[in-house]
Motif scaffolding. Structure first.
Motif, PDB file in Angstrom:
ATOM      1  N   GLN A   1      47.747  33.809  47.381  1.00 34.89           N
ATOM      2  CA  GLN A   1      48.278  32.843  48.333  1.00 34.89           C
ATOM      3  C   GLN A   1      47.142  31.874  48.652  1.00 34.89           C
ATOM      4  N   ILE A   2      47.465  30.606  48.648  1.00 33.17           N
ATOM      5  CA  ILE A   2      46.456  29.582  48.922  1.00 33.17           C
ATOM      6  C   ILE A   2      46.962  28.730  50.077  1.00 33.17           C
ATOM      7  N   SER A   3      46.100  28.481  51.035  1.00 34.34           N
ATOM      8  CA  SER A   3      46.502  27.690  52.201  1.00 34.34           C
ATOM      9  C   SER A   3      46.560  26.209  51.846  1.00 34.34           C
ATOM     10  N   ALA A   4      47.380  25.492  52.585  1.00 32.62           N
ATOM     11  CA  ALA A   4      47.466  24.044  52.414  1.00 32.62           C
ATOM     12  C   ALA A   4      46.107  23.408  52.697  1.00 32.62           C
ATOM     13  N   GLY A   5      45.401  23.955  53.684  1.00 30.58           N
ATOM     14  CA  GLY A   5      44.073  23.432  54.018  1.00 30.58           C
ATOM     15  C   GLY A   5      43.096  23.542  52.863  1.00 30.58           C
ATOM     16  N   ASP A   6      43.142  24.665  52.143  1.00 34.18           N
ATOM     17  CA  ASP A   6      42.251  24.839  50.992  1.00 34.18           C
ATOM     18  C   ASP A   6      42.559  23.827  49.886  1.00 34.18           C
ATOM     19  N   ILE A   7      43.852  23.612  49.639  1.00 32.64           N
ATOM     20  CA  ILE A   7      44.247  22.639  48.612  1.00 32.64           C
ATOM     21  C   ILE A   7      43.830  21.236  49.041  1.00 32.64           C
ATOM     22  N   ALA A   8      44.102  20.896  50.301  1.00 34.14           N
ATOM     23  CA  ALA A   8      43.764  19.564  50.815  1.00 34.14           C
ATOM     24  C   ALA A   8      42.256  19.309  50.721  1.00 34.14           C
ATOM     25  N   GLU A   9      41.480  20.321  51.062  1.00 31.72           N
ATOM     26  CA  GLU A   9      40.022  20.167  51.020  1.00 31.72           C
ATOM     27  C   GLU A   9      39.525  20.000  49.587  1.00 31.72           C
ATOM     28  N   LYS A  10      40.016  20.824  48.678  1.00 31.83           N
ATOM     29  CA  LYS A  10      39.545  20.768  47.295  1.00 31.83           C
ATOM     30  C   LYS A  10      39.813  19.404  46.658  1.00 31.83           C
ATOM     31  N   TYR A  11      40.991  18.843  46.910  1.00 32.68           N
ATOM     32  CA  TYR A  11      41.384  17.599  46.264  1.00 32.68           C
ATOM     33  C   TYR A  11      41.252  16.370  47.168  1.00 32.68           C
ATOM     34  N   ASP A  12      40.654  16.564  48.343  1.00 37.89           N
ATOM     35  CA  ASP A  12      40.426  15.471  49.290  1.00 37.89           C
ATOM     36  C   ASP A  12      41.740  14.739  49.601  1.00 37.89           C
ATOM     37  N   ILE A  13      42.724  15.528  50.033  1.00 39.90           N
ATOM     38  CA  ILE A  13      44.064  15.036  50.346  1.00 39.90           C
ATOM     39  C   ILE A  13      44.292  15.202  51.843  1.00 39.90           C
ATOM     40  N   SER A  14      45.002  14.270  52.448  1.00 39.26           N
ATOM     41  CA  SER A  14      45.396  14.405  53.845  1.00 39.26           C
ATOM     42  C   SER A  14      46.283  15.640  53.993  1.00 39.26           C
ATOM     43  N   LEU A  15      45.946  16.500  54.951  1.00 40.71           N
ATOM     44  CA  LEU A  15      46.715  17.726  55.166  1.00 40.71           C
ATOM     45  C   LEU A  15      48.152  17.408  55.570  1.00 40.71           C
ATOM     46  N   ASN A  16      48.353  16.381  56.390  1.00 45.46           N
ATOM     47  CA  ASN A  16      49.710  15.991  56.795  1.00 45.46           C
ATOM     48  C   ASN A  16      50.533  15.538  55.592  1.00 45.46           C
ATOM     49  N   HIS A  17      49.940  14.734  54.745  1.00 43.28           N
ATOM     50  CA  HIS A  17      50.641  14.248  53.553  1.00 43.28           C
ATOM     51  C   HIS A  17      50.942  15.414  52.612  1.00 43.28           C
ATOM     52  N   LEU A  18      49.971  16.289  52.432  1.00 40.51           N
ATOM     53  CA  LEU A  18      50.166  17.449  51.556  1.00 40.51           C
ATOM     54  C   LEU A  18      51.276  18.348  52.084  1.00 40.51           C
ATOM     55  N   ALA A  19      51.370  18.516  53.397  1.00 43.54           N
ATOM     56  CA  ALA A  19      52.408  19.378  53.978  1.00 43.54           C
ATOM     57  C   ALA A  19      53.806  18.870  53.604  1.00 43.54           C
ATOM     58  N   LYS A  20      53.998  17.559  53.618  1.00 39.81           N
ATOM     59  CA  LYS A  20      55.289  16.982  53.222  1.00 39.81           C
ATOM     60  C   LYS A  20      55.572  17.251  51.747  1.00 39.81           C
ATOM     61  N   VAL A  21      54.554  17.098  50.931  1.00 37.72           N
ATOM     62  CA  VAL A  21      54.698  17.340  49.494  1.00 37.72           C
ATOM     63  C   VAL A  21      55.017  18.814  49.239  1.00 37.72           C
ATOM     64  N   LEU A  22      54.333  19.701  49.945  1.00 38.87           N
ATOM     65  CA  LEU A  22      54.578  21.132  49.761  1.00 38.87           C
ATOM     66  C   LEU A  22      56.007  21.505  50.151  1.00 38.87           C
ATOM     67  N   ARG A  23      56.539  20.869  51.197  1.00 40.15           N
ATOM     68  CA  ARG A  23      57.937  21.125  51.581  1.00 40.15           C
ATOM     69  C   ARG A  23      58.888  20.737  50.448  1.00 40.15           C
ATOM     70  N   THR A  24      58.604  19.620  49.788  1.00 39.12           N
ATOM     71  CA  THR A  24      59.423  19.194  48.651  1.00 39.12           C
ATOM     72  C   THR A  24      59.348  20.222  47.526  1.00 39.12           C
ATOM     73  N   LEU A  25      58.155  20.742  47.264  1.00 39.90           N
ATOM     74  CA  LEU A  25      57.986  21.739  46.204  1.00 39.90           C
ATOM     75  C   LEU A  25      58.664  23.065  46.562  1.00 39.90           C
ATOM     76  N   VAL A  26      58.686  23.414  47.847  1.00 40.88           N
ATOM     77  CA  VAL A  26      59.392  24.622  48.299  1.00 40.88           C
ATOM     78  C   VAL A  26      60.895  24.424  48.095  1.00 40.88           C
ATOM     79  N   ARG A  27      61.411  23.264  48.499  1.00 41.96           N
ATOM     80  CA  ARG A  27      62.848  22.986  48.317  1.00 41.96           C
ATOM     81  C   ARG A  27      63.244  23.002  46.847  1.00 41.96           C
ATOM     82  N   ALA A  28      62.333  22.609  45.968  1.00 40.50           N
ATOM     83  CA  ALA A  28      62.591  22.618  44.523  1.00 40.50           C
ATOM     84  C   ALA A  28      62.435  24.024  43.935  1.00 40.50           C
TER      85      ALA A  28
END
Length: 153
Positions: free
Chosen positions: A24-51
Motif C-alpha cells: 500500500q502506498i500513500s498519496a503523499g508518498d506518490i505526490a512527493e516522489k513525482y513532485d505532484i500537488s497532493l490535492n490534484h493527485l487525490a482527484k486523479v486517484l479517485r478517478t483511478l478508483v472509480r475505473a
C-alpha cells in the motif's frame, strides 16, 4: 504529444502502484516522489478508483494498492480516462480545399498511429523498460572511491 497534468499524474500513480503491487502506498508518498500537488493527485486517484484500477485502503497505514492487470492495462487505457481520445469528425466537414483535406488526412493517420502505439504498450512492458533503465543507470553511475596518495597523506 502533450498530455494534461491529470493524465501524467494518473500515469505516474499507476506506474508507482503497479511496480509495488504487493504494497500500500500513500498519496503523499506518490505526490512527493513525482513532485505532484497532493490535492490534484487525490482527484486523479479517485478517478483511478472509480475505473477499478486501484483500491483505496483507509485508516492508519492505509493508502492505495494496484488491482488492475498490468499485462492487459495499456497506456491508452489510462490516457483515455483523462483525455479526449476520439477524433473530431467536425474538422473533416470544414475541409473545403484539397490541401486542407490532404493535410487533415495525414494528421488523422498520425493520430491513428499514436493511438495504436499507446494501445500496444502494456504496463508490464513499461515496468520492464523502467527496470532496464534503472539497471543501466546503476551500471553507468560513477563509483565513489577514496584515493590515497602514494605518500599516504
Amino acid at each position: 504529444m502533450k498530455l494534461q497534468k491529470s493524465t501524467m499524474c494518473g500515469l505516474y500513480a499507476v506506474l508507482e502502484l503497479a511496480s509495488h503491487a504487493d504494497q500500500q502506498i500513500s498519496a503523499g508518498d506518490i505526490a512527493e516522489k513525482y513532485d505532484i500537488s497532493l490535492n490534484h493527485l487525490a482527484k486523479v486517484l479517485r478517478t483511478l478508483v472509480r475505473a477499478r484500477l486501484i483500491e483505496s485502503v483507509r485508516g492508519p497505514g492505509g493508502g492505495y494498492t494496484f488491482i488492475g492487470n498490468p499485462k492487459r492495462l495499456t497506456l491508452l487505457d489510462i490516457i483515455a480516462l483523462f483525455e479526449d481520445t476520439n477524433p473530431n469528425p467536425e474538422q473533416a466537414a470544414v475541409d473545403n480545399h484539397e490541401e486542407s483535406r490532404a493535410l487533415h488526412k495525414v494528421l488523422r493517420d498520425i493520430d491513428d498511429i499514436a493511438m495504436t502505439t499507446l494501445r500496444s504498450v502494456s504496463f508490464t512492458s513499461l515496468l520492464k523498460l523502467i527496470d532496464i533503465e534503472r539497471r543501466n543507470n546503476e551500471q553507468n553511475s560513477p563509483r565513489q572511491s577514496v584515493r590515497v596518495s602514494a605518500s599516504g597523506a
